[in-house]
Motif scaffolding. Structure first.
Motif, PDB file in Angstrom:
ATOM      1  N   ARG A  21       0.830  -1.210   0.000  1.00  0.00           N
ATOM      2  CA  ARG A  21       0.000   0.000   0.000  1.00  0.00           C
ATOM      3  C   ARG A  21       0.864   1.259   0.000  1.00  0.00           C
ATOM      4  O   ARG A  21       0.520   2.261  -0.635  1.00  0.00           O
ATOM      5  CB  ARG A  21      -0.928  -0.003   1.216  1.00  0.00           C
ATOM      6  CG  ARG A  21      -2.062  -1.008   1.120  1.00  0.00           C
ATOM      7  CD  ARG A  21      -2.874  -1.042   2.400  1.00  0.00           C
ATOM      8  NE  ARG A  21      -3.971  -1.997   2.300  1.00  0.00           N
ATOM      9  CZ  ARG A  21      -4.724  -2.387   3.318  1.00  0.00           C
ATOM     10  NH1 ARG A  21      -4.481  -1.891   4.532  1.00  0.00           N
ATOM     11  NH2 ARG A  21      -5.704  -3.250   3.142  1.00  0.00           N
ATOM     12  N   LEU A  22       1.990   1.196   0.714  1.00  0.00           N
ATOM     13  CA  LEU A  22       2.881   2.348   0.738  1.00  0.00           C
ATOM     14  C   LEU A  22       3.463   2.599  -0.650  1.00  0.00           C
ATOM     15  O   LEU A  22       3.546   3.743  -1.096  1.00  0.00           O
ATOM     16  CB  LEU A  22       4.005   2.138   1.757  1.00  0.00           C
ATOM     17  CG  LEU A  22       5.056   3.247   1.815  1.00  0.00           C
ATOM     18  CD1 LEU A  22       4.417   4.585   2.179  1.00  0.00           C
ATOM     19  CD2 LEU A  22       6.163   2.896   2.797  1.00  0.00           C
ATOM     20  N   MET A  23       3.865   1.524  -1.337  1.00  0.00           N
ATOM     21  CA  MET A  23       4.388   1.681  -2.687  1.00  0.00           C
ATOM     22  C   MET A  23       3.361   2.372  -3.592  1.00  0.00           C
ATOM     23  O   MET A  23       3.684   3.322  -4.317  1.00  0.00           O
ATOM     24  CB  MET A  23       4.750   0.315  -3.284  1.00  0.00           C
ATOM     25  CG  MET A  23       5.238   0.388  -4.725  1.00  0.00           C
ATOM     26  SD  MET A  23       5.549  -1.238  -5.459  1.00  0.00           S
ATOM     27  CE  MET A  23       3.880  -1.919  -5.513  1.00  0.00           C
ATOM     28  N   ASP A  24       2.121   1.922  -3.541  1.00  0.00           N
ATOM     29  CA  ASP A  24       1.069   2.525  -4.358  1.00  0.00           C
ATOM     30  C   ASP A  24       0.864   3.994  -3.994  1.00  0.00           C
ATOM     31  O   ASP A  24       0.700   4.845  -4.876  1.00  0.00           O
ATOM     32  CB  ASP A  24      -0.248   1.754  -4.180  1.00  0.00           C
ATOM     33  CG  ASP A  24      -0.187   0.357  -4.782  1.00  0.00           C
ATOM     34  OD1 ASP A  24       0.696   0.117  -5.630  1.00  0.00           O
ATOM     35  OD2 ASP A  24      -1.019  -0.495  -4.399  1.00  0.00           O
ATOM     36  N   ALA A  25       0.868   4.275  -2.690  1.00  0.00           N
ATOM     37  CA  ALA A  25       0.651   5.653  -2.232  1.00  0.00           C
ATOM     38  C   ALA A  25       1.788   6.560  -2.692  1.00  0.00           C
ATOM     39  O   ALA A  25       1.552   7.697  -3.116  1.00  0.00           O
ATOM     40  CB  ALA A  25       0.529   5.685  -0.709  1.00  0.00           C
ATOM     41  N   LEU A  26       3.016   6.081  -2.617  1.00  0.00           N
ATOM     42  CA  LEU A  26       4.160   6.881  -3.042  1.00  0.00           C
ATOM     43  C   LEU A  26       4.099   7.168  -4.539  1.00  0.00           C
ATOM     44  O   LEU A  26       4.367   8.285  -4.993  1.00  0.00           O
ATOM     45  CB  LEU A  26       5.461   6.156  -2.703  1.00  0.00           C
ATOM     46  CG  LEU A  26       5.828   6.060  -1.220  1.00  0.00           C
ATOM     47  CD1 LEU A  26       6.997   5.095  -1.019  1.00  0.00           C
ATOM     48  CD2 LEU A  26       6.172   7.435  -0.647  1.00  0.00           C
ATOM     49  N   GLN A  27       3.726   6.146  -5.303  1.00  0.00           N
ATOM     50  CA  GLN A  27       3.635   6.319  -6.753  1.00  0.00           C
ATOM     51  C   GLN A  27       2.592   7.374  -7.117  1.00  0.00           C
ATOM     52  O   GLN A  27       2.803   8.182  -8.021  1.00  0.00           O
ATOM     53  CB  GLN A  27       3.293   4.984  -7.411  1.00  0.00           C
ATOM     54  CG  GLN A  27       4.422   3.970  -7.367  1.00  0.00           C
ATOM     55  CD  GLN A  27       3.982   2.579  -7.796  1.00  0.00           C
ATOM     56  OE1 GLN A  27       2.801   2.330  -8.009  1.00  0.00           O
ATOM     57  NE2 GLN A  27       4.936   1.678  -7.928  1.00  0.00           N
ATOM     58  N   LYS A  28       1.479   7.370  -6.410  1.00  0.00           N
ATOM     59  CA  LYS A  28       0.428   8.358  -6.669  1.00  0.00           C
ATOM     60  C   LYS A  28       0.879   9.765  -6.315  1.00  0.00           C
ATOM     61  O   LYS A  28       0.293  10.743  -6.785  1.00  0.00           O
ATOM     62  CB  LYS A  28      -0.827   8.006  -5.860  1.00  0.00           C
ATOM     63  CG  LYS A  28      -1.535   6.746  -6.320  1.00  0.00           C
ATOM     64  CD  LYS A  28      -2.689   6.404  -5.392  1.00  0.00           C
ATOM     65  CE  LYS A  28      -3.336   5.089  -5.775  1.00  0.00           C
ATOM     66  NZ  LYS A  28      -4.409   4.695  -4.816  1.00  0.00           N
ATOM     67  N   ASN A  29       1.899   9.852  -5.477  1.00  0.00           N
ATOM     68  CA  ASN A  29       2.381  11.163  -5.034  1.00  0.00           C
ATOM     69  C   ASN A  29       3.742  11.517  -5.637  1.00  0.00           C
ATOM     70  O   ASN A  29       4.508  12.290  -5.060  1.00  0.00           O
ATOM     71  CB  ASN A  29       2.434  11.204  -3.503  1.00  0.00           C
ATOM     72  CG  ASN A  29       1.056  11.325  -2.879  1.00  0.00           C
ATOM     73  OD1 ASN A  29       0.587  12.425  -2.624  1.00  0.00           O
ATOM     74  ND2 ASN A  29       0.398  10.200  -2.644  1.00  0.00           N
ATOM     75  N   GLY A  30       4.039  10.946  -6.783  1.00  0.00           N
ATOM     76  CA  GLY A  30       5.195  11.383  -7.560  1.00  0.00           C
ATOM     77  C   GLY A  30       6.520  10.730  -7.234  1.00  0.00           C
ATOM     78  O   GLY A  30       7.557  11.137  -7.765  1.00  0.00           O
ATOM     79  N   ILE A  31       6.543   9.701  -6.376  1.00  0.00           N
ATOM     80  CA  ILE A  31       7.783   9.017  -6.028  1.00  0.00           C
ATOM     81  C   ILE A  31       7.891   7.741  -6.863  1.00  0.00           C
ATOM     82  O   ILE A  31       6.935   6.986  -6.990  1.00  0.00           O
ATOM     83  CB  ILE A  31       7.817   8.659  -4.533  1.00  0.00           C
ATOM     84  CG1 ILE A  31       7.723   9.924  -3.677  1.00  0.00           C
ATOM     85  CG2 ILE A  31       9.090   7.879  -4.194  1.00  0.00           C
ATOM     86  CD1 ILE A  31       8.878  10.871  -3.831  1.00  0.00           C
ATOM     87  N   LYS A  32       9.064   7.494  -7.430  1.00  0.00           N
ATOM     88  CA  LYS A  32       9.283   6.276  -8.216  1.00  0.00           C
ATOM     89  C   LYS A  32       9.615   5.126  -7.260  1.00  0.00           C
ATOM     90  O   LYS A  32      10.786   4.868  -6.962  1.00  0.00           O
ATOM     91  CB  LYS A  32      10.412   6.496  -9.219  1.00  0.00           C
ATOM     92  CG  LYS A  32      10.073   7.537 -10.284  1.00  0.00           C
ATOM     93  CD  LYS A  32      11.227   7.752 -11.235  1.00  0.00           C
ATOM     94  CE  LYS A  32      10.869   8.791 -12.287  1.00  0.00           C
ATOM     95  NZ  LYS A  32      11.997   9.050 -13.223  1.00  0.00           N
ATOM     96  N   ALA A  33       8.587   4.473  -6.783  1.00  0.00           N
ATOM     97  CA  ALA A  33       8.751   3.405  -5.791  1.00  0.00           C
ATOM     98  C   ALA A  33       8.573   2.033  -6.428  1.00  0.00           C
ATOM     99  O   ALA A  33       7.709   1.834  -7.278  1.00  0.00           O
ATOM    100  CB  ALA A  33       7.748   3.586  -4.657  1.00  0.00           C
ATOM    101  N   LYS A  34       9.431   1.098  -6.003  1.00  0.00           N
ATOM    102  CA  LYS A  34       9.318  -0.295  -6.427  1.00  0.00           C
ATOM    103  C   LYS A  34       9.449  -1.179  -5.200  1.00  0.00           C
ATOM    104  O   LYS A  34       9.964  -0.757  -4.161  1.00  0.00           O
ATOM    105  CB  LYS A  34      10.421  -0.653  -7.428  1.00  0.00           C
ATOM    106  CG  LYS A  34      10.309   0.050  -8.769  1.00  0.00           C
ATOM    107  CD  LYS A  34      11.328  -0.483  -9.772  1.00  0.00           C
ATOM    108  CE  LYS A  34      10.987  -1.892 -10.225  1.00  0.00           C
ATOM    109  NZ  LYS A  34      11.875  -2.355 -11.312  1.00  0.00           N
ATOM    110  N   MET A  35       8.980  -2.413  -5.323  1.00  0.00           N
ATOM    111  CA  MET A  35       9.163  -3.399  -4.260  1.00  0.00           C
ATOM    112  C   MET A  35      10.106  -4.490  -4.740  1.00  0.00           C
ATOM    113  O   MET A  35      10.087  -4.871  -5.913  1.00  0.00           O
ATOM    114  CB  MET A  35       7.823  -4.043  -3.870  1.00  0.00           C
ATOM    115  CG  MET A  35       7.045  -3.309  -2.802  1.00  0.00           C
ATOM    116  SD  MET A  35       5.573  -4.245  -2.272  1.00  0.00           S
ATOM    117  CE  MET A  35       6.304  -5.431  -1.138  1.00  0.00           C
ATOM    118  N   LEU A  36      10.903  -4.996  -3.815  1.00  0.00           N
ATOM    119  CA  LEU A  36      11.726  -6.175  -4.061  1.00  0.00           C
ATOM    120  C   LEU A  36      11.350  -7.212  -3.011  1.00  0.00           C
ATOM    121  O   LEU A  36      11.407  -6.934  -1.812  1.00  0.00           O
ATOM    122  CB  LEU A  36      13.212  -5.835  -3.960  1.00  0.00           C
ATOM    123  CG  LEU A  36      14.175  -7.019  -4.140  1.00  0.00           C
ATOM    124  CD1 LEU A  36      14.039  -7.634  -5.525  1.00  0.00           C
ATOM    125  CD2 LEU A  36      15.616  -6.587  -3.893  1.00  0.00           C
TER     126      LEU A  36
END
Length: 417
Positions: A21-36
């Motif tokens: 959920r944090l990854m999705d939230a960051l992406q919606k707010n302009g951060i290039k987030a990925k999970m490993l």
């Protein structure tokens, strides 16, 4: 800014759900987030996994074997501790090299070893650690119970027997202390409770410790017509339905025995007992059915968020008799759907449930008070206000854009350390 969120599983477990959920939230707010992750369970392009191999299973089994041997060949509490003696070096992976900030979540059960974490810390990249339980600041346990040894130095862990002159807790605690000593880490507790415990640990001295709760999509988890949801799941419309999650009810920390006791107390209330039913979420419904004196409606284990939202909306009340917990996603999800909750006054639970405002916080380990809380919440005089307040609490405290903004600030802080 490129952020790499690291967690053992993509979807299984509370930490995985929160990290995703944090990854999705960051992406919606302009951060290039990925999970490993080690265990990838979807085809999501923003989730990468380490190379699949039979060795991953062997690493998991090796860690359990070492714990088992040092536990005098007993299975007692074998999954309540982790020693991180084996894992995978991820620092050479493309996703790691590309990232500006490394964000560790729950990395146990053979995913990352202590040596792997040490390599991450020595890589020079800013590191943020979100604590979904106590493992990062104890020796080997995820929840210490009444034990306070982690404040100075873990040794002779009460969760395992210990033998052959090897003290796993002391050994792992010392190694963590050496790793964290000269590292610039930002530790983040999901609850004020776990943050305060972390600040008391010798392991985190000299590092930054902050508190940021998990987040939730309030548009996805939202109120829906109760009658319609019950029809979808073939649940009775004339019953008062209480939702209980039964995954791993054999875990004493989940407090199932106290919920059983509370149900038996409620049975003495003739005005309401005959109208109550319990919806069971999880795979242990047969055990629940044999011990709970109400009609049981099992819905199995649900992984689809749409189904989970429907169940929260179909019931009248969610109960969590957990005896030690951080910041349960289940409470957040239920309240987001406008469903009041009952829980014990322990861990992060009283931070979520405001007593007699959006639910009921029962006295710790008091089954009679837990039963009182269930009956109080179901009283028609209180119920409508509790539902409204439950939803409002989540909107104000846990909406994803707010949490994403706070983490963005933390990442920038970590880059400047």
């Amino acid at each position: 800014m490129r952020v790499l969120i690291i967690n053992t599983s993509e979807r299984t477990g509370g930490a995985a759900i929160a990290a995703n959920r944090l990854m999705d939230a960051l992406q919606k707010n302009g951060i290039k987030a990925k999970m490993l992750v080690r265990d990838k369970q979807t085809d999501k392009l923003t989730v990468a996994s380490i190379p699949s191999s039979w060795k991953l299973t062997m690493k998991f089994l090796w860690e359990r074997f070492v714990i088992w041997i040092n536990n005098r060949m007993s299975m007692r509490n074998i999954f309540m501790v982790d020693i991180a003696n084996t894992g995978t070096d991820i620092t050479q992976m493309f996703e790691f090299k590309q990232a500006d900030v490394i964000h560790l979540h729950w990395i146990n059960q053979g995913f990352l070893s202590l040596n792997d974490i040490d390599l991450i810390l020595k890589s020079g990249k800013p590191v943020v650690i979100t604590m979904h339980d106590m493992w990062y600041f104890t020796g080997i346990c995820h929840y210490s119970g009444e034990c306070k040894k982690y404040r100075r130095k873990c040794k002779e862990c009460p969760l395992i027997h210990g033998c052959m002159g090897t003290d796993l807790a002391r050994k792992v605690f010392h190694k963590k202390m050496m790793m964290f000593k000269n590292s610039k880490i930002v530790f983040v507790g999901c609850s004020q409770w776990i943050t305060s415990l972390c600040l008391q640990s010798k392991l985190t001295k000299g590092n930054t410790v902050l508190n940021v709760p998990n987040q939730i999509n309030i548009n996805e988890y939202a109120p829906a017509p109760k009658k319609e949801m019950r029809r979808i799941w073939n649940l009775p419309e004339d019953k008062i339905l209480i939702l209980f999650g039964s995954q791993r009810i054999t875990d004493r920390r989940k407090g199932f025995d106290l919920f059983c006791e509370a149900c038996k107390i409620i049975c003495h209330n003739q005005d309401i007992a005959g109208r109550i039913g319990v919806v069971v979420l999880g795979e242990d419904s047969d055990t629940v059915k044999s011990q709970i004196p109400f009609s049981i409606y099992p819905v199995g284990y649900l992984s689809n968020s749409r189904d989970i939202v429907q169940i929260y909306n179909a019931v009248d009340l969610f109960v969590t008799p957990s005896l030690q917990d951080n910041l349960p996603n289940t409470i957040m999800e239920a309240m987001a759907c406008g469903t009041p909750c009952v829980g014990f006054n322990i861990g992060g639970i009283p931070e979520m449930i405001d007593h007699k405002q959006n639910g009921y916080v029962a006295e710790y380990r008091n089954a009679e008070d837990f039963a009182t809380g269930i009956l109080w919440c179901l009283d028609e005089e209180h119920y409508p206000t509790l539902c409204t307040n439950a939803r409002q609490k989540v909107v104000e405290s846990y909406r994803e854009e707010n949490i994403a903004h706070r983490y963005t600030e933390i990442y920038r802080m970590a880059q400047q350390l």
